[in-house]
Design a protein around this motif. Structure first.
Motif, PDB file in Angstrom:
ATOM      1  N   TYR A  52       0.842  -1.195   0.000  1.00  0.00           N
ATOM      2  CA  TYR A  52       0.000   0.000   0.000  1.00  0.00           C
ATOM      3  C   TYR A  52       0.877   1.245   0.000  1.00  0.00           C
ATOM      4  O   TYR A  52       2.106   1.181   0.103  1.00  0.00           O
ATOM      5  CB  TYR A  52      -0.944  -0.015   1.190  1.00  0.00           C
ATOM      6  CG  TYR A  52      -0.251  -0.123   2.535  1.00  0.00           C
ATOM      7  CD1 TYR A  52      -0.011   0.998   3.318  1.00  0.00           C
ATOM      8  CD2 TYR A  52       0.175  -1.361   3.026  1.00  0.00           C
ATOM      9  CE1 TYR A  52       0.621   0.907   4.550  1.00  0.00           C
ATOM     10  CE2 TYR A  52       0.804  -1.468   4.263  1.00  0.00           C
ATOM     11  CZ  TYR A  52       1.026  -0.338   5.012  1.00  0.00           C
ATOM     12  OH  TYR A  52       1.652  -0.437   6.220  1.00  0.00           O
ATOM     13  N   ARG A  53       0.226   2.396  -0.066  1.00  0.00           N
ATOM     14  CA  ARG A  53       0.945   3.668  -0.200  1.00  0.00           C
ATOM     15  C   ARG A  53       1.698   4.042   1.077  1.00  0.00           C
ATOM     16  O   ARG A  53       2.912   4.147   1.087  1.00  0.00           O
ATOM     17  CB  ARG A  53      -0.058   4.770  -0.561  1.00  0.00           C
ATOM     18  CG  ARG A  53       0.520   6.173  -0.596  1.00  0.00           C
ATOM     19  CD  ARG A  53      -0.518   7.143  -1.102  1.00  0.00           C
ATOM     20  NE  ARG A  53      -0.808   6.852  -2.494  1.00  0.00           N
ATOM     21  CZ  ARG A  53      -0.157   7.423  -3.511  1.00  0.00           C
ATOM     22  NH1 ARG A  53       0.788   8.299  -3.287  1.00  0.00           N
ATOM     23  NH2 ARG A  53      -0.464   7.114  -4.748  1.00  0.00           N
ATOM     24  N   ASN A  86       4.901   1.484  -0.427  1.00  0.00           N
ATOM     25  CA  ASN A  86       5.517   1.969  -1.669  1.00  0.00           C
ATOM     26  C   ASN A  86       5.659   3.480  -1.752  1.00  0.00           C
ATOM     27  O   ASN A  86       6.311   3.997  -2.659  1.00  0.00           O
ATOM     28  CB  ASN A  86       4.746   1.440  -2.887  1.00  0.00           C
ATOM     29  CG  ASN A  86       3.312   1.935  -2.941  1.00  0.00           C
ATOM     30  OD1 ASN A  86       3.037   3.128  -2.894  1.00  0.00           O
ATOM     31  ND2 ASN A  86       2.364   0.997  -3.047  1.00  0.00           N
ATOM     32  N   GLY A  88       3.798   5.718  -2.835  1.00  0.00           N
ATOM     33  CA  GLY A  88       3.316   6.295  -4.084  1.00  0.00           C
ATOM     34  C   GLY A  88       4.177   6.004  -5.291  1.00  0.00           C
ATOM     35  O   GLY A  88       3.972   6.604  -6.347  1.00  0.00           O
ATOM     36  N   SER A  89       5.115   5.063  -5.185  1.00  0.00           N
ATOM     37  CA  SER A  89       5.985   4.722  -6.302  1.00  0.00           C
ATOM     38  C   SER A  89       5.590   3.365  -6.873  1.00  0.00           C
ATOM     39  O   SER A  89       5.683   2.348  -6.180  1.00  0.00           O
ATOM     40  CB  SER A  89       7.450   4.673  -5.849  1.00  0.00           C
ATOM     41  OG  SER A  89       8.258   4.052  -6.836  1.00  0.00           O
ATOM     42  N   SER A  90       5.170   3.337  -8.125  1.00  0.00           N
ATOM     43  CA  SER A  90       4.831   2.067  -8.772  1.00  0.00           C
ATOM     44  C   SER A  90       6.071   1.199  -8.940  1.00  0.00           C
ATOM     45  O   SER A  90       6.001  -0.033  -8.827  1.00  0.00           O
ATOM     46  CB  SER A  90       4.192   2.336 -10.142  1.00  0.00           C
ATOM     47  OG  SER A  90       2.964   3.024  -9.986  1.00  0.00           O
ATOM     48  N   SER A  93       6.699  -0.383  -5.652  1.00  0.00           N
ATOM     49  CA  SER A  93       5.659  -1.386  -5.431  1.00  0.00           C
ATOM     50  C   SER A  93       6.026  -2.703  -6.101  1.00  0.00           C
ATOM     51  O   SER A  93       5.996  -3.772  -5.473  1.00  0.00           O
ATOM     52  CB  SER A  93       4.321  -0.872  -5.978  1.00  0.00           C
ATOM     53  OG  SER A  93       3.338  -1.877  -5.954  1.00  0.00           O
ATOM     54  N   ASN A 115      -0.800   0.916  -6.830  1.00  0.00           N
ATOM     55  CA  ASN A 115      -0.455   2.339  -6.896  1.00  0.00           C
ATOM     56  C   ASN A 115      -1.036   3.021  -8.125  1.00  0.00           C
ATOM     57  O   ASN A 115      -1.610   4.082  -8.015  1.00  0.00           O
ATOM     58  CB  ASN A 115       1.054   2.590  -6.841  1.00  0.00           C
ATOM     59  CG  ASN A 115       1.368   4.075  -6.729  1.00  0.00           C
ATOM     60  OD1 ASN A 115       0.954   4.709  -5.769  1.00  0.00           O
ATOM     61  ND2 ASN A 115       2.061   4.628  -7.697  1.00  0.00           N
ATOM     62  N   ASP A 116      -0.885   2.428  -9.307  1.00  0.00           N
ATOM     63  CA  ASP A 116      -1.610   2.923 -10.467  1.00  0.00           C
ATOM     64  C   ASP A 116      -2.010   1.753 -11.351  1.00  0.00           C
ATOM     65  O   ASP A 116      -1.496   0.632 -11.208  1.00  0.00           O
ATOM     66  CB  ASP A 116      -0.845   4.010 -11.239  1.00  0.00           C
ATOM     67  CG  ASP A 116       0.452   3.521 -11.869  1.00  0.00           C
ATOM     68  OD1 ASP A 116       0.628   2.298 -12.040  1.00  0.00           O
ATOM     69  OD2 ASP A 116       1.291   4.371 -12.206  1.00  0.00           O
ATOM     70  N   ASN A 191      -5.081   6.935 -11.430  1.00  0.00           N
ATOM     71  CA  ASN A 191      -5.814   6.053 -10.517  1.00  0.00           C
ATOM     72  C   ASN A 191      -7.278   5.949 -10.929  1.00  0.00           C
ATOM     73  O   ASN A 191      -7.932   6.974 -11.191  1.00  0.00           O
ATOM     74  CB  ASN A 191      -5.751   6.582  -9.089  1.00  0.00           C
ATOM     75  CG  ASN A 191      -4.452   6.284  -8.374  1.00  0.00           C
ATOM     76  OD1 ASN A 191      -4.307   6.610  -7.210  1.00  0.00           O
ATOM     77  ND2 ASN A 191      -3.503   5.672  -9.055  1.00  0.00           N
TER      78      ASN A 191
END
Length: 368
Positions: A52-53, A86, A88-90, A93, A115-116, A191
């Motif tokens: 998760y973020r 993560n 916010g980093s794919s 992740s 994340n995305d 998202n």
């Protein structure tokens, strides 16, 4: 409003199979089916992980608390849950998932928001290749489906955000008297929920010819960025702004602080997620409405689906498609029902049967 200031301060496929598939002219969905056929036997004691973020966001804290409640239902301590954060980093992740797959030799039950949306496919393919079991939440592309991967891609849950976001937009526009300028502060642009929540606002605006969308900009689900974006909107549009449509509650906190800094105390605002602080603000009339998606349940049931598929409790490929891709529940919270809602869902956490996977589902995900 001090908690808002504190909150702002706190946030600062294997190659061989692909080659063989290419050699025989096999396309994407068929490749997925080949990969899905590589499932191992049931795993006796898989590692359970949530990716998760971050946990500073109240919504994600509730998601993860649901995951912890689930592992406690197995008779394990909450720290049995492995956390992959993560930020916010794919890229992070995916890298974290691959590292954990290697460490566990694929004996993994993974719950994840990738994340995305584009990041979902490489995450899923990595899990399937390793024989792990994965359930996704919120973000994936429309062409990625669990049933194309046999049993290892267990499920995907999202929420039908466009309709509830349209409802909040109508509440906002009515509070504005049906006219004037609106600004929208969104989540990460790629998202799924960010896309749907902006679409809901645009749908509502079609019935309000005297209202205008002045601007819509991403605030990345982040309170501090929302504060900056709203401050810029106030500089650019000033008194033309008559209402604010926020893609989530944490964005609304930043908006409220930006308004307070300008001495604006009565701007109509709506948000989304039903976090405890937001429900409190709804009760006080400072936010007109928020939408609760029961993140505690969502976090627990997503982990439970991956775990019970991994351990052989059920066989995902035997389930209908509406059990593989489904909508979670939503509840609209307005000032008149904020206290009742708070007492039922927030003051004490309901106890859930984590094997009752689909009783609160809002049906199979529909694609346009």
């Amino acid at each position: 409003m001090s908690f808002i200031k504190n909150y702002i301060a706190q946030e600062t496929i294997t190659r061989r199979n692909l080659l063989l598939a290419s050699a025989y002219g096999v396309g994407g969905a068929a490749i997925s089916s080949m990969l899905g056929g590589m499932a191992r036997a049931a795993i006796t004691d898989p590692t359970v992980a949530w990716s998760y973020r971050n946990r500073t966001n109240p919504y994600w804290n509730e998601i993860v608390s649901g995951g912890e409640a689930f592992v406690e239902s197995l008779g394990k301590p909450k720290d049995f849950l492995t956390h992959l954060i993560n930020e916010g980093s794919s890229e992070k992740s995916l890298a974290d998932v691959k590292a954990l797959l290697s460490k566990t030799n694929g004996e993994l039950a993974l719950a994840i928001d990738t994340n995305d949306a584009p990041n979902a496919r490489p995450v899923v393919e990595s899990c399937v290749e390793a024989g792990a079991y994965v359930s996704t939440l919120w973000n994936k592309t429309d062409d990625l489906h669990p049933w194309d991967f046999g049993d290892n891609y267990v499920s995907h849950m999202s929420w039908s955000d466009e309709g509830p976001a349209e409802q909040t937009a109508r509440i906002l526009l009515d509070a504005m008297g049906g006219s004037g300028g609106v600004v929208h502060l969104g989540g990460i642009a790629s998202n799924n929920p960010a896309i749907e929540r902006l679409a809901g606002l645009k749908n509502a605006l079609k019935d309000y010819p005297n209202a205008e969308l002045l601007a819509a900009e991403p605030a990345d689900w982040d309170t501090q960025k929302a504060n900056q974006v709203m401050s810029a909107f106030l500089t650019r549009y000033g008194d033309d702004i008559k209402g604010v449509h926020c893609a989530n509650d944490t964005i609304a906190y930043g908006v409220l602080e930006a308004l307070r800094a300008e001495g604006i105390e009565d701007m109509p605002i709506v948000s989304y997620d039903g976090n405890p602080q937001a429900v409190e603000l709804v009760g006080e009339g400072k936010i007109l409405a928020t939408v609760f998606t029961n993140p505690h349940w969502g976090g627990g049931i997503t982990a439970a689906l991956a775990y019970y598929a991994a351990t052989g409790h059920f066989k995902p490929s035997d389930e209908p498609n509406e059990h593989r891709e489904f909508y979670g529940p939503t509840i609209m919270v307005r000032p008149e029902d904020a206290q009742t809602f708070k007492a039922e869902y927030l003051d004490s956490v309901p106890t859930y049967d984590w094997k009752d996977f689909w009783s609160t589902s809002n049906g199979q995900i529909q694609y346009k």
